[in-house]
Design an enzyme around this catalytic site. Sequence first.
Site, mmCIF file in Angstrom:
data_model
loop_
_atom_site.group_PDB
_atom_site.id
_atom_site.type_symbol
_atom_site.label_atom_id
_atom_site.label_comp_id
_atom_site.label_asym_id
_atom_site.label_seq_id
_atom_site.Cartn_x
_atom_site.Cartn_y
_atom_site.Cartn_z
ATOM 1 N N ASP A 3 5.967 -2.831 -31.027
ATOM 2 C CA ASP A 3 5.782 -4.197 -31.495
ATOM 3 C C ASP A 3 5.635 -4.164 -33.012
ATOM 4 O O ASP A 3 5.455 -3.116 -33.620
ATOM 5 C CB ASP A 3 4.545 -4.808 -30.839
ATOM 6 N N ASN B 130 19.740 41.185 -14.179
ATOM 7 C CA ASN B 130 19.187 42.253 -13.349
ATOM 8 C C ASN B 130 19.564 42.079 -11.886
ATOM 9 O O ASN B 130 19.889 43.047 -11.191
ATOM 10 C CB ASN B 130 17.663 42.279 -13.487
#
Length: 928
Positions: free
Chosen positions: A376, A730
Amino acid sequence: MPGDSHDPSSPPYARLADGPTTLQVLRRLDSGPRGLTEAEAAARLVRFGPHGMPSRDTESWPRLFARGLREPFTAVLLCLGLVSAAVAAWGTACVILSLVTVSCVLRASGESRADRSLAGLRRLVAETATVVRRADDGLPPTVRDIPVGELVPGDVVRLGPGDLVPADVRLLRANGLTVRQAALTGESAAVAKHPADTPDTAYEDGRADDERQDHERDRRRDHEAARQGVFGQRRLCFQGSSVVTGSGTAVVLATGARTRFAAAHGDPAGGRNGPRGRAAGAVDRSVASISSVLVRFMLLTPPLVLTANAALRGRGLETLPFAVAVAVGLTPEMLPVIVSTSLARSASLLARTRGVIVKRLSALHDLGAVDVLCLDKTGTLTQDRPVVERAVDALGADDPEVLRLAAVNAWWTLQLAEPPTPDALDGALLEAADADGAGREPAAAGARHEAAGGRGRAHAEVAGAYDGVAALPFDPRRRIATAVVRHPRRLGVHTLVVKGAAEEVLRRCDLAQDERDALLGRAADRADEGLRVLAVATADRPARRRGWTPADERGLIFRGFVTFRDTLAPTAAEALRGLGGGGVSVKVLTGDHPGTAVRACRDLGLEPGEVRTAYELAGLPDAELAATVRRTTVFARCAPEDKARIIAALRADGHTVGFLGDGVNDLPALRTADVGIAPRDAVDVARESADVVLADKDLAAIDHAVTAGRHSTVTVATYLRVTLSSNLGNVVAMLAAGLALPFLPMLPAQVLAQNLCFDAAQLSFAHDRPHPDALRRPASLRPRRFLRFITGFGLLNAVADLATFAVLALALRGPDAIDDAAAFHSGWFTENLTTQALAMLLLRTTRSRSPGATGSRGTPPTAGRPPRPVGAAAGALALAGLLIPLTPLGALLGMIPLPPVYYGLLATVLAFYAAALTVARRRYERRS
């Protein structure tokens, strides 16, 4: 009967409120000025129910706890804990299940606290109402106070100064009524209210021309009020507002959940996408999306490993622990710890240094991703305190006498009004007159000024040059105020000093029509520039003893205009520059006049661009609304639903939106935005609904909070980038090696020990300090882009892992050496931890546009010195990989020392991996 016409969102409510005359409204409500009978009121109370705040069933705490288990990431953690328990990793299982418990407890406690926030609304709701009712049809009406819960549609109520409006009502009569609607609209200035279809009684001479002019004025005001939305309707008052001045009688249109107050409040624990809780923010949704992919992959891994080993190697259920360990290794176990620690540190720092309280920790992530901030104007860009800009005469030249006369009017209307009603514009006039060297005031007048709430004591010329005779204070119907004064040197003459709205003052002046039109045009131009305009006029009259009335405000001499501008918030301009420089665009959603908002933006250096009013957006389809909202900066005349619709359009357009609000009218927007922000002095329910609470309504604090949010988001993105790419590499390498080798590439205990070392090192990311370049733009996780990154770099990590095959074959010598399972396990364990240490260093030090996290473009790399925690942790991880196989712990895990030649070859592999990782990273940055 009132029927179904009490739904505030339905056309019947609009018809009752706006279209018909008062008589028609009363007929539709089956009521009258004498009020309802007690029997009618009792029947309607049964039909419509008690008048009060909307209620809902609250869920038990255990059910709220169980609901938390359905959250995507919590489900990942729960599954991971169960998997860890299945492979007898009891320590890991206990830690993970503890994290699940803490997460669900915090979530359930937050929702339970939100259920209790409804009590905060009680201070905004009247407890009793003054109602006009009859015992029976043939008896006269009586006025009495009743509990507000007994009000029903059709009741006639009376309003007086200081009263809280008990329901949504339409005025039947009013006398100088002004109402403050700050709890609904956020605007602190009182609003004049009047039933538009009643005849004007402000003038005593009763001339038909005046009445026609007054009714024409009412018609114009009603047209403008209709354009401002329902809260601009002069004939309507709403629950949650309060009476400032005057009195009135009104008929109740809506009660209970049908009032605008209840509709704006909704469900304090309600969310945007469901009946409970706030919908997940932008970062939460991204993490949930990534987590869902990981869950699928994790659940797919064990059966895939079992099936492949059974088909190609003839191994069956004995590979189950290995398959489960691989699935565990894929998941970022430390994510909740990293997220919680990073957010808690940032939130604690904000609270200590900026007074910013983060109620929902994940809102910090959303703040970091915010690229549009809606707010605002009043109290944020400007202070709720006007100041005089200029005082000009009829020709537009500066004239201090106009300011002095306006200050005389302000002073004596304040002194002589009963009771005194200080006004912000009057205070600005007195301050400006004082700054212009007005002088000193008499002691008695000063004492009265202090008693009336005046701002100072040095208004010499205002109080000393004239003696006050009488005052006709500001009336919302007349829109002017008049002070009658006498000058000590002008005996027998009283001077009327009149100030007020330009059109009202000018129509009381002796001017030709073309002069009046030219002056009105000049006033309109100033209003379009965002200035408030007061006209000042005077008239000399023979001194007299009888009282002064509005009928004497005739034949005035126009003296000039005084213009006012809003006082800019002291830190707003710098904060706007900081937000703009950080990639956050600001949009102003205000109930004010468009010109007022535009001027404030320009004074602060914010280019307003296109300006739209809410009623211009009302009929736009969604696609056109999104395009309009995208290119518009200022939205004026916004009602609560307009703010929420604009924010929803921005979110649908792909933006992450923050909203700063402080009133009940802001609740829909606070809930619709990704991040709701409220100042500490906001109404209780707005503060409860907000995610972030500011010590003051200060944009600078939001700028700091956004930076803290980006810090946390970049930290989490870095952790996920390193962890997931390494884990994926991995897993891929172990799956490939498991099919190529006659034995398992790593034992389950070795996989879990490797994960434990990596997880411990990754805790350092919680204390990471991102490079300032990474904080210059909104930071958000984008799942598709993120998954592409971890896939590409994960495969690169898998190539480095598989290159270990060749290294082990050369280092161990002999065609059968690779069959030595203990040697293979030792070599791969060392290589995995050292490559993960390299990934921690090299994948962290990227450009500011972090993979998986959006950021600024074209900035130089931040490679060079990683922060001490991450660098030290990476070094410790590499050292653990080198030393553990040489220790008794390595022997316990089934590993053996390796020959020195292996380490030389490993260094070569690591050098090539580091070079490839650096090249791939730079190429990725250029493409980004």
